[in-house]
Design a protein around this motif. Sequence first.
Motif, mmCIF file in Angstrom:
data_model
loop_
_atom_site.group_PDB
_atom_site.id
_atom_site.type_symbol
_atom_site.label_atom_id
_atom_site.label_comp_id
_atom_site.label_asym_id
_atom_site.label_seq_id
_atom_site.Cartn_x
_atom_site.Cartn_y
_atom_site.Cartn_z
ATOM 1 N N SER A 201 -27.898 -53.664 69.995
ATOM 2 C CA SER A 201 -27.789 -54.567 68.850
ATOM 3 C C SER A 201 -26.334 -54.788 68.455
ATOM 4 O O SER A 201 -25.937 -55.902 68.081
ATOM 5 C CB SER A 201 -28.585 -54.016 67.660
ATOM 6 O OG SER A 201 -28.077 -52.748 67.261
ATOM 7 N N LYS A 202 -25.502 -53.749 68.547
ATOM 8 C CA LYS A 202 -24.088 -53.893 68.206
ATOM 9 C C LYS A 202 -23.365 -54.771 69.235
ATOM 10 O O LYS A 202 -22.470 -55.538 68.870
ATOM 11 C CB LYS A 202 -23.413 -52.521 68.114
ATOM 12 C CG LYS A 202 -23.798 -51.730 66.868
ATOM 13 C CD LYS A 202 -23.013 -50.427 66.797
ATOM 14 C CE LYS A 202 -23.349 -49.651 65.532
ATOM 15 N NZ LYS A 202 -22.592 -48.372 65.452
ATOM 16 N N ILE A 203 -23.752 -54.646 70.504
ATOM 17 C CA ILE A 203 -23.148 -55.494 71.534
ATOM 18 C C ILE A 203 -23.441 -56.959 71.228
ATOM 19 O O ILE A 203 -22.543 -57.822 71.274
ATOM 20 C CB ILE A 203 -23.675 -55.130 72.935
ATOM 21 C CG1 ILE A 203 -23.146 -53.761 73.382
ATOM 22 C CG2 ILE A 203 -23.300 -56.210 73.956
ATOM 23 C CD1 ILE A 203 -21.680 -53.735 73.720
ATOM 24 N N MET A 204 -24.678 -57.278 70.902
ATOM 25 C CA MET A 204 -25.036 -58.659 70.595
ATOM 26 C C MET A 204 -24.311 -59.140 69.345
ATOM 27 O O MET A 204 -23.906 -60.302 69.259
ATOM 28 C CB MET A 204 -26.543 -58.790 70.425
ATOM 29 C CG MET A 204 -27.342 -58.472 71.692
ATOM 30 S SD MET A 204 -26.766 -59.395 73.146
ATOM 31 C CE MET A 204 -27.149 -61.078 72.646
ATOM 32 N N SER A 205 -24.144 -58.265 68.366
ATOM 33 C CA SER A 205 -23.388 -58.621 67.165
ATOM 34 C C SER A 205 -21.925 -58.866 67.498
ATOM 35 O O SER A 205 -21.298 -59.798 66.967
ATOM 36 C CB SER A 205 -23.520 -57.507 66.120
ATOM 37 O OG SER A 205 -22.751 -57.782 64.973
#
Length: 392
Positions: A201-205
Amino acid sequence: MHRRTDRVMYARNQQYKYNKEPVTGGQPITVEQAKALRLTVFGACDTPPRGEWLRTGFVFRDPEKELSYGLRARRNGTRGMLSAIQGYILKHLLFTSVNNACMKPSKQQQLDALCKSLTEILWKVGENEKVIVCLPQEKSYVPHSLNYFQDNVTEKLHLFEMTNIEDLEIFLKRYLHLFQDDPGPGSLLLLYSSVLTRGLSKIMSDLMDEKVYLISSAEEGSICIVTLMLTGRATPNLHNGIVNIGDEHHYAIPHYGILARSEVGLLVHYEEASVPVQITQIPGSRLKTPSYPIWITCTKGHYGVLFNTNRELLRNHLAERRFPLTYYSCSGSENYATVDTRSHPNDQNARMKVTDDINSSTTSQLLMVECLIHTKWEGASVQWTGVKNAVN
């Protein structure tokens, strides 16, 4: 008190042999994790991933010879990441080596520098708290289907969680051969480990666009993979800090750039085009002035490494008056330049000087590298004094 009954202990020996041990332990990857990894990294899990990531490991040139500090990298989508790893390797060989600067490392020194580099990168991505390392075993945990195309790596992964940097380094030393296999998936194993450590999720953010995935169509790789390796965040934004961008018709959206001074820098030069470069795509001082005089370079999508062996270059402005730079390409060439930042009024010839032993095709490449140098030292004269090509 937290009990560490599951902690695996290894001998803490600097001369620990890098043997080829089979992978044991860890948690097998789930179907959901495998599909999410492929979607986040490649953008699809029902089609074959880009093949170069399955057959590119971290391979040095022959030890104790010219350019033996350098990794080999073909011109494909892995080169950006390998150039970033090369930057860390130079940091350890030049500035943290026990025996001072080491430009012709032995086999042991090569492996130590690679292991320390991978450890440092993953620990930074994990925000100095926790790292998840992905290593393949023999059994497949995700069947081939219309919804999942097997790649012979992702579906065989076991996940290992580390919460101590010393344990992480010892673990990577034990299985370093898996990252070095040629051909082998070493580059993909590091990328997968970084993505799971950072968190899907942090990568996509970080990417700031739900329609974007980590590996782009760029010939030598996405800048987001490079920033993930250098800063621990897969951001496309290269400016310092946070910039709020919006207009009277849209709410201002925060664009997170480089939040702290990078140890290894990044210089980028864009091809002139009718579309102006966004402010967020221009490297700020936290990338232009790193802790060590090492810069990953990207000019028109092609990656390399610029470096200087004197750490005082970024500490003392007097050292920046006239100094040497070396430009290394993972394809196997080393070019030497002398940069002079003292004023050269009306001296048009000072901008680009090349000795006679550098051919015209190399000169064209070095002209682009000179543009990169001028993004850091504007108006400086650059004289290219020689070139060395690898023979292995």
